[in-house]
Design a protein around this motif. Sequence first.
Motif, PDB file in Angstrom:
ATOM      1  N   VAL A   1      36.069  13.072  68.997  1.00 33.74           N
ATOM      2  CA  VAL A   1      35.024  11.811  68.441  1.00 33.74           C
ATOM      3  C   VAL A   1      34.887  12.169  66.951  1.00 33.74           C
ATOM      4  O   VAL A   1      35.146  11.169  66.317  1.00 33.74           O
ATOM      5  N   ASN A   2      34.545  13.434  66.558  1.00 38.25           N
ATOM      6  CA  ASN A   2      34.339  13.791  65.214  1.00 38.25           C
ATOM      7  C   ASN A   2      35.421  13.610  64.303  1.00 38.25           C
ATOM      8  O   ASN A   2      35.526  12.971  63.251  1.00 38.25           O
ATOM      9  N   PHE A   3      36.622  13.914  64.874  1.00 33.26           N
ATOM     10  CA  PHE A   3      37.973  13.644  63.971  1.00 33.26           C
ATOM     11  C   PHE A   3      38.003  12.462  63.697  1.00 33.26           C
ATOM     12  O   PHE A   3      38.377  11.874  62.395  1.00 33.26           O
ATOM     13  N   VAL A   4      38.064  11.289  64.635  1.00 29.74           N
ATOM     14  CA  VAL A   4      38.236  10.095  64.581  1.00 29.74           C
ATOM     15  C   VAL A   4      37.490   9.448  63.603  1.00 29.74           C
ATOM     16  O   VAL A   4      37.822   8.879  62.664  1.00 29.74           O
ATOM     17  N   ALA A   5      36.373   9.669  63.816  1.00 32.00           N
ATOM     18  CA  ALA A   5      35.037   9.046  62.950  1.00 32.00           C
ATOM     19  C   ALA A   5      35.346   9.399  61.435  1.00 32.00           C
ATOM     20  O   ALA A   5      35.241   8.639  60.745  1.00 32.00           O
ATOM     21  N   ALA A   6      35.353  10.952  61.174  1.00 30.58           N
ATOM     22  CA  ALA A   6      35.874  11.461  59.911  1.00 30.58           C
ATOM     23  C   ALA A   6      36.910  10.661  59.296  1.00 30.58           C
ATOM     24  O   ALA A   6      36.809  10.163  58.051  1.00 30.58           O
ATOM     25  N   ARG A   7      37.823  10.732  59.828  1.00 35.17           N
ATOM     26  CA  ARG A   7      39.005  10.139  59.343  1.00 35.17           C
ATOM     27  C   ARG A   7      39.504   8.658  59.175  1.00 35.17           C
ATOM     28  O   ARG A   7      39.501   8.011  58.081  1.00 35.17           O
ATOM     29  N   LYS A   8      38.800   7.939  60.094  1.00 30.47           N
ATOM     30  CA  LYS A   8      38.861   6.366  60.136  1.00 30.47           C
ATOM     31  C   LYS A   8      37.798   5.834  59.406  1.00 30.47           C
ATOM     32  O   LYS A   8      37.885   4.453  59.023  1.00 30.47           O
ATOM     33  N   LEU A   9      36.492   6.398  59.439  1.00 30.53           N
ATOM     34  CA  LEU A   9      35.194   5.408  58.661  1.00 30.53           C
ATOM     35  C   LEU A   9      34.729   6.098  57.567  1.00 30.53           C
ATOM     36  O   LEU A   9      33.878   5.482  56.780  1.00 30.53           O
ATOM     37  N   LEU A  10      35.076   7.435  57.546  1.00 33.43           N
ATOM     38  CA  LEU A  10      34.610   8.384  55.853  1.00 33.43           C
ATOM     39  C   LEU A  10      35.596   8.364  54.960  1.00 33.43           C
ATOM     40  O   LEU A  10      35.597   8.067  53.922  1.00 33.43           O
ATOM     41  N   PHE A  11      36.697   9.103  55.422  1.00 34.02           N
ATOM     42  CA  PHE A  11      37.876   9.765  54.610  1.00 34.02           C
ATOM     43  C   PHE A  11      38.768   8.843  54.722  1.00 34.02           C
ATOM     44  O   PHE A  11      39.970   9.092  55.004  1.00 34.02           O
ATOM     45  N   LYS A  12      38.672   7.370  54.699  1.00 34.53           N
ATOM     46  CA  LYS A  12      39.602   6.366  54.903  1.00 34.53           C
ATOM     47  C   LYS A  12      40.663   5.965  53.801  1.00 34.53           C
ATOM     48  O   LYS A  12      41.569   5.506  54.060  1.00 34.53           O
ATOM     49  N   SER A  13      40.447   6.302  52.804  1.00 33.63           N
ATOM     50  CA  SER A  13      41.133   5.957  51.179  1.00 33.63           C
ATOM     51  C   SER A  13      42.044   7.280  50.972  1.00 33.63           C
ATOM     52  O   SER A  13      41.312   8.244  50.421  1.00 33.63           O
ATOM     53  N   PRO A  14      43.372   7.163  50.672  1.00 36.37           N
ATOM     54  CA  PRO A  14      43.959   8.014  49.946  1.00 36.37           C
ATOM     55  C   PRO A  14      43.423   8.187  48.664  1.00 36.37           C
ATOM     56  O   PRO A  14      43.080   7.116  47.986  1.00 36.37           O
ATOM     57  N   LYS A  15      43.580   9.517  48.056  1.00 40.01           N
ATOM     58  CA  LYS A  15      43.268   9.473  46.636  1.00 40.01           C
ATOM     59  C   LYS A  15      44.183   9.145  45.816  1.00 40.01           C
ATOM     60  O   LYS A  15      45.601   8.934  46.061  1.00 40.01           O
ATOM     61  N   ALA A  16      43.900   8.609  44.809  1.00 38.61           N
ATOM     62  CA  ALA A  16      44.825   8.045  43.655  1.00 38.61           C
ATOM     63  C   ALA A  16      45.453   9.147  43.186  1.00 38.61           C
ATOM     64  O   ALA A  16      45.132  10.149  42.686  1.00 38.61           O
ATOM     65  N   SER A  17      46.834   8.932  42.944  1.00 40.23           N
ATOM     66  CA  SER A  17      47.815  10.234  42.263  1.00 40.23           C
ATOM     67  C   SER A  17      47.344  10.011  40.847  1.00 40.23           C
ATOM     68  O   SER A  17      47.241   8.797  40.283  1.00 40.23           O
ATOM     69  N   THR A  18      47.148  11.052  40.048  1.00 47.33           N
ATOM     70  CA  THR A  18      46.994  11.624  38.820  1.00 47.33           C
ATOM     71  C   THR A  18      48.104  11.866  37.993  1.00 47.33           C
ATOM     72  O   THR A  18      48.989  12.330  38.224  1.00 47.33           O
TER      73      THR A  18
ATOM     74  N   TRP B   1      28.467  11.429  56.207  1.00 46.27           N
ATOM     75  CA  TRP B   1      29.141  12.507  57.390  1.00 46.27           C
ATOM     76  C   TRP B   1      28.007  12.819  58.386  1.00 46.27           C
ATOM     77  O   TRP B   1      28.291  12.830  59.682  1.00 46.27           O
ATOM     78  N   MET B   2      26.912  13.098  57.990  1.00 45.01           N
ATOM     79  CA  MET B   2      25.637  13.425  58.887  1.00 45.01           C
ATOM     80  C   MET B   2      25.549  12.452  60.225  1.00 45.01           C
ATOM     81  O   MET B   2      25.245  12.535  61.291  1.00 45.01           O
ATOM     82  N   GLY B   3      25.579  11.097  59.544  1.00 42.61           N
ATOM     83  CA  GLY B   3      25.291   9.904  60.352  1.00 42.61           C
ATOM     84  C   GLY B   3      26.525   9.894  61.337  1.00 42.61           C
ATOM     85  O   GLY B   3      26.151   9.475  62.462  1.00 42.61           O
ATOM     86  N   LEU B   4      27.782   9.906  61.018  1.00 42.38           N
ATOM     87  CA  LEU B   4      28.725   9.870  61.677  1.00 42.38           C
ATOM     88  C   LEU B   4      28.874  10.910  62.791  1.00 42.38           C
ATOM     89  O   LEU B   4      29.348  10.819  63.889  1.00 42.38           O
ATOM     90  N   MET B   5      28.630  11.992  62.257  1.00 45.43           N
ATOM     91  CA  MET B   5      28.490  13.336  63.243  1.00 45.43           C
ATOM     92  C   MET B   5      27.583  13.219  64.214  1.00 45.43           C
ATOM     93  O   MET B   5      27.628  13.770  65.271  1.00 45.43           O
ATOM     94  N   SER B   6      26.602  12.493  63.924  1.00 43.67           N
ATOM     95  CA  SER B   6      25.533  12.265  64.890  1.00 43.67           C
ATOM     96  C   SER B   6      25.849  11.601  66.337  1.00 43.67           C
ATOM     97  O   SER B   6      25.440  12.037  67.465  1.00 43.67           O
ATOM     98  N   ILE B   7      26.812  10.897  66.143  1.00 47.14           N
ATOM     99  CA  ILE B   7      27.515  10.337  67.376  1.00 47.14           C
ATOM    100  C   ILE B   7      28.246  11.764  68.330  1.00 47.14           C
ATOM    101  O   ILE B   7      27.945  11.856  69.402  1.00 47.14           O
TER     102      ILE B   7
END
Length: 137
Positions: free
Chosen positions: A120-137, A77-83
């Motif tokens: 920029v931060n939203f796109v980076a967070a959504r596309k590069l870090l939190f990119k996988s949907p959580k599996a349904s339990t 997160w901190m790396g991505l947010m550095s942009i």
Amino acid sequence: MVKLSREIFLFAVGGVGGLIIDAGIVQLLVSLAGWNPYLARVLSFVTAATFTWWWSRHYTFASRQSNRSAHAEWLHWMGLMSIGAVINYGVYALLLLNFSILYRWPAIGAAAGSAVAAFVNFVAARKLLFKSPKAST
């Protein structure tokens, strides 16, 4: 589309919280502790970015995952947010350099920098870090 709108809204809410933390800390450090406004902004930004990571992890992207441990996720997160931080800090510094009154009111510069970098931060967070949907339990 509803999910994306909800994420954008929650990201904005977290961003406002981060802005309050960022602007509040920079203003306090400059006004009450006599810190240099450039150095004060570094500490205020790291604190605010840590809050926005926590918020995004638990609220904005609660239905997504990074597939990383919390510590690794925070570092990513901190790396991505550095942009966004470079954009954010650049706007802040340009405003301070061009409007000397902002030395007394650095929170205004912090707010402007945060607003410009938010997309920029939203796109980076959504596309590069939190990119996988959580599996349904």
